[in-house]
Write an enzyme that holds these catalytic residues in place. Structure first.
Site, PDB file in Angstrom:
ATOM      1  N   THR A   1     -22.964  29.303   0.474  1.00 52.19           N
ATOM      2  CA  THR A   1     -23.710  28.213   1.084  1.00 52.19           C
ATOM      3  C   THR A   1     -22.721  27.144   1.516  1.00 52.19           C
ATOM      4  OG1 THR A   1     -25.484  28.706  -0.423  1.00 52.19           O
ATOM      5  CG2 THR A   1     -25.656  26.673   0.800  1.00 52.19           C
ATOM      6  N   GLN A   2     -22.424  27.112   2.801  1.00 53.80           N
ATOM      7  CA  GLN A   2     -21.524  26.085   3.312  1.00 53.80           C
ATOM      8  C   GLN A   2     -22.323  24.899   3.824  1.00 53.80           C
ATOM      9  OE1 GLN A   2     -18.525  26.295   2.727  1.00 53.80           O
ATOM     10  NE2 GLN A   2     -18.049  28.455   2.514  1.00 53.80           N
TER      11      GLN A   2
END
Lengths: 267, 208, 252
Positions: free
Chosen positions: A44-45
């Site tokens: 999850t960026q």
């Protein structure tokens, strides 16, 4: 029989190094050297489907928490009846802002945790403090792996006659206060909440608390573009957790009638 | 690194009872290297108005000359000496003229203002590098050690200090602040302004 | 170049750190140590809470103040306390202060390449009964000192302490010398003044003040009897003793 433990579980390839000439720690892997999907491991960026503010306060009988029903996809109001308040056991409620898929993952973690605790059959149940501690550890561990759960969470509860209200976010930062808010609420609602609650949490009635949160949710709906006029309120008291049905916020727009830039243009 | 820290240096001014004090360090540097330990950055404008000019050394000289010139013009036109408050506004407007290509100086002004009854009232002020004026009842600071000066001054200063006590307070504040600042120090100078005299003292300080 | 085009791929990196403000401070006396910290926790211009402790009792003779990134700070304190408990189980006594200091250095250095973003100040009583302060950087460099400030207002407080504790830039009266250690009431006054000053001039400092006082074994509580809102935290009254004094600071 392969007597080399480092080879156990690996595909066999008798044509290659049949006599184990390699030292143990350098055993060749018989698996494909390059996992075609290795590059595709996603972290999850950034959050994708997001929820906005959560508000929570302490009051006379316990704690009260509110969050609207919207899950946004960027600026698109994508899901308009999402529930962002989640009961954990019978003494705790969790409110989530940030990434909704990460929130759903957290829900399944917590449900598993509560089930696990139940199977012990020792009459012990997890209270809000334990749930918060667990979440803080999970969130901190994930941030330390550079793979955070992209949320700001509020944990509220009432157990053994004691209120509990605390915050934890994607960095693992935690704190407690008589009134808490995430996201835009931390800027817009917190001043209103602190003025009404801090120092008065032992006398504030349920009706007053409900009205306060309703008014704050309205202010947020007016000023937060990622919010909705439908929300739910959770209370945790000695009677347990109660998550309300969806409440509609009453709004007034007639002031905008004569103002250019508000609403539809007539000229 | 910011141009404001290129040469280093700090100035502080404080109000006392019927007196004011202004003090600075004496260092001129080129980044971390010390160049001079006799670089004065406080200048008398009149007998009762002093200005400190911490910041970029080349602008210290330029602004000093600029202020002297403008002050002379004021004195000739008005046929009287400038008051500190008026001078502060002169400083402010001079700096704001160069709003989009500023002098890299944060001036500190200290003086004794003549009142209607003929007494003198302490006056201090400071501005940022584009001339935003900041008046204070207690003390003002500027330069590379400004945060340290704020901390020490907030702890040591008290109202209505007599000239000698004010000297001790400002000297201790400055010395202890610049000792924790790599870009200020190398000696110090203190001016105490009273209604009938100005006391200038040069202080020895740590030379490291 | 965030121009919306796809010609140059963008990389946004998750930042695992944050700065939660606040300031801590410790001063050692001859037979006591004072360790203090404000209770404000902030991020940017937002005050997250007005009461988040930064100072923690470790044993009856050791107190740890932690400042920087709050999540790392809390986790670090948790792990130090855990190690001290293991030590207690293994050796049936509390770990000595200088050993705790070395433990902290080892624990910090273990994270050299993904550091705890935390400034630590450890205060307490040494085995010889003297007051001691140890200060650390985030990766474990440490030294024993008589006084130290750290955190958001370090630059405001430390030079004031140089002047008031070490008597820097002050000449002693003729034929006299400065005291090596100050009495407890003087130290408490300096601590309170330091925090009121820092609160006045730094936006990240304020709300509340917690002052821990550790007294050496056998020392009377002389100097503390006048303190408002004092509370004893020690487990036994015949060893080194720990007290905490809670005060309000300005909330603006």
């Amino acid at each position: 029989m392969d007597h080399f433990p480092t080879n156990w579980g690996r595909p066999r390839n008798d044509a290659y190094d049949a006599y184990n000439t390699y030292p143990l720690h350098q055993r060749p892997s018989n698996a494909p050297t390059h996992d075609k999907f290795a590059d595709a491991v996603q972290r999850t960026q950034q959050p994708i489907v997001t929820g906005t503010s959560v508000l929570a306060i302490m009051y006379k009988d316990g704690i009260m928490m509110a969050a609207d029903n919207l899950a946004s996809y960027g600026s698109l109001a994508r899901f308009k009846s999402i529930q962002r308040l989640h009961a954990v056991g019978s003494n705790t409620v969790l409110g989530a802002s940030g990434d909704m898929s990460d929130f759903q993952h957290i829900q399944s973690l917590l449900d598993a945790l509560v089930t696990e605790e139940f199977t012990h059959q020792d009459a012990n149940t997890l209270g809000p403090a334990e749930i918060h501690e667990y979440l803080a550890r999970v969130m901190y561990a994930r941030r330390s792996k550079m793979n955070p759960l992209w949320n700001a969470l509020l944990v509220g509860g009432f157990k053994d006659g004691k209120r509990f209200l605390a915050y934890v976010d994607l960095l693992g930062v935690t704190y407690t206060a008589p009134s808490l808010a995430t996201g835009y609420g931390a800027h817009i609602a917190i001043p209103l909440l602190r003025q009404a609650v801090d120092g008065r949490q032992d006398t504030l009635t349920e009706e007053e608390a409900r009205k306060l949160l309703h008014d704050c949710m309205r202010v947020l709906f007016y000023r937060d573009a990622r919010s909705l006029d439908k929300y739910q309120v959770a209370t945790v008291t000695d009677a347990g957790v109660d998550i309300s049905d969806t409440i509609k916020i009453d709004t007034t727009w007639d002031f905008a009638e004569g103002i250019r830039g508000y609403g539809a243009q007539t000229q | 690194m910011s141009i404001m820290q290129y040469n280093g240096g700090s100035v502080i001014a404080m109000v006392g009872k019927d007196c004011v004090a202004i003090a600075s360090d004496l260092r001129l540097g080129s980044q971390a290297m010390g160049i001079s330990s006799h670089f004065e950055k406080i200048f008398p404008m009149t007998d009762r108005v002093y200005v400190g000019l911490p910041g970029l050394a080349t602008d210290v000289t330029t602004l000093h000359h600029q202020f002297r010139y403008r002050l002379n013009m004021y004195t000739i036109k008005e046929e009287r000496e400038i008051e500190p408050e008026t001078f502060a506004h002169l400083v402010s407007s001079t700096l704001y003229e160069k709003r989009f290509g500023p002098y890299f100086i944060e001036p500190v002004i200290a003086g004794l203002q003549k009142t209607a009854s003929g007494d003198f009232k302490p006056y201090i002020a400071a501005t940022d590098l584009i001339g935003c004026l900041n008046f204070a009842k207690d003390f003002v600071v500027a330069g590379t050690a400004s945060d340290k000066l704020f901390g020490v001054a907030e702890g040591l200063w008290e109202p209505d200090l007599e000239p000698e006590d004010l000297f001790e307070t400002i000297a201790q504040t400055l010395l202890n602040a610049v000792d924790r600042d790599a870009y200020s120090g190398w000696g110090a100078v203190v001016y105490v302004l009273t209604k009938d005299k100005v006391i200038k003292r040069e202080l020895k300080g740590r030379m490291d | 170049m965030p121009d919306g085009s796809f010609s140059h791929p963008q990389q946004r990196q998750f930042n695992p750190y944050s700065d939660n403000g606040g300031t801590i401070l410790a001063i050692a006396g001859a037979d006591f140590t004072v360790i203090a910290g404000d209770t404000r926790q902030s991020e940017g211009y937002s005050i997250q809470t007005r009461y988040a402790p930064k100072v923690f009792r470790l044993t009856d003779r050791a107190v740890l103040a932690v400042n920087g990134f709050a999540a790392d700070g809390n986790m670090f304190v948790k792990k130090v306390k855990q190690r001290l408990e293991w030590y207690r189980h293994a050796h049936a006594k509390d770990m000595p202060l200088r050993a705790i200091a070395r433990l902290i250095q080892t624990m910090l250095y273990a994270q050299r390449f993904f550091p705890y973003y935390v400034y630590n100040i450890l205060g307490g009583i040494e085995e010889d009964g003297s007051g001691a302060v140890y200060s650390f950087d985030p990766v474990g460099s440490y030294e024993r000192e008589a006084c130290r400030a750290a955190g958001a207002a370090q630059s405001l407080v430390q030079p004031f302490l140089d002047n008031q504790i070490y008597f820097k830039n002050q000449a002693a009266a003729p034929n006299q010398s400065h005291p090596a250690h100050l009495p407890l009431p003087d130290v408490l006054s300096i601590v309170i003044d330091s925090f009121t000053s820092a609160t006045e001039r730094h936006i990240e400092v304020g709300d509340g003040l917690e002052i821990y006082v550790v007294l050496a074994k056998g020392r009377s509580a002389q100097g503390l009897e006048g303190a408002r809102g004092i509370q004893e935290l020690s487990t036994k009254s015949d060893g080194d003793r720990v007290f905490v004094i809670r005060r309000e600071l300005k909330k603006d």
